[in-house]
Design an enzyme around this catalytic site. Sequence first.
Site, PDB file in Angstrom:
ATOM      1  N   CYS A  26     -15.873 -87.856 -11.475  1.00 27.32           N
ATOM      2  CA  CYS A  26     -14.711 -87.531 -12.304  1.00 27.32           C
ATOM      3  C   CYS A  26     -13.615 -88.576 -11.994  1.00 27.32           C
ATOM      4  O   CYS A  26     -13.849 -89.773 -12.133  1.00 27.32           O
ATOM      5  CB  CYS A  26     -14.321 -86.078 -12.027  1.00 27.32           C
TER       6      CYS A  26
ATOM      7  N   ASP B 137     -19.922 -85.089 -23.031  1.00 25.57           N
ATOM      8  CA  ASP B 137     -18.648 -85.058 -22.298  1.00 25.57           C
ATOM      9  C   ASP B 137     -17.505 -85.152 -23.309  1.00 25.57           C
ATOM     10  O   ASP B 137     -17.303 -86.190 -23.938  1.00 25.57           O
ATOM     11  CB  ASP B 137     -18.590 -86.236 -21.318  1.00 25.57           C
TER      12      ASP B 137
ATOM     13  N   HIS C 234     -19.256 -83.030 -19.118  1.00 21.51           N
ATOM     14  CA  HIS C 234     -18.477 -83.527 -17.986  1.00 21.51           C
ATOM     15  C   HIS C 234     -18.736 -82.627 -16.773  1.00 21.51           C
ATOM     16  O   HIS C 234     -18.776 -81.412 -16.892  1.00 21.51           O
ATOM     17  CB  HIS C 234     -16.983 -83.514 -18.329  1.00 21.51           C
TER      18      HIS C 234
END
Length: 223
Positions: free
Chosen positions: A117, A164, A192
Amino acid sequence: MGHSITLTASDGFKLGGYRADPASAPKAAIVVIQEIFGVNSHIRNICDRLANEGYVAIAPAIFDRIEPDFQSGYSPDEVAVARKFVANPDWPAMLRDTQAAIDAVTSIGPVGIIGFCLGGSIAYAAATKLKGLTAAVGYYGGAVVRFADDKPTVPTLLHFGEKDTGIPLADVETIKAKRPEVEVFVYPGAQHGFGCDERASYDKASSDLAWQRSLAFFSKNLK
């Protein structure tokens, strides 16, 4: 397996972190960069798993400048709080703290970096700007496209989820076009955070494959 540590950045700032060591002589070292949720149980687990693979793994607490020892889970309310930390990210400070982690393990041997991330973006930026790295892996880093004009100085591998919602596939294509030397994998149907088994978006098949690819990449490059 691991324990808390203190690191000192180049500007004298002291930050916390987590370190896990393998049971026998280490192959190399890997710096693990957190998501926006701090050095939480997921990131500590990544360090422990890397230690089981024979690496010294070290995760700097790169939010300590804002809130020492911030850790969070993944509920909607917790996500909303964690997002505030990156409303206006101080990339140079986070990279200084990342460099402190690299410097802490250079004596062990080659040093890799892996990030998730926010940490995926930092891992990419570190591959282009920091000293002492030998290989870099980034998972679903949303800011990588902004840094894609910068060329990594070490072999770099990136993982993205096809679904995502925060990283359009157009961004992934831009990265591929600008950085053909970077290995990029897109995981069909993955969202994600697909690599984190504490998130609702966890995708075991994609996570297992990305992890296998990451370990093979480190095994090849951290020699």
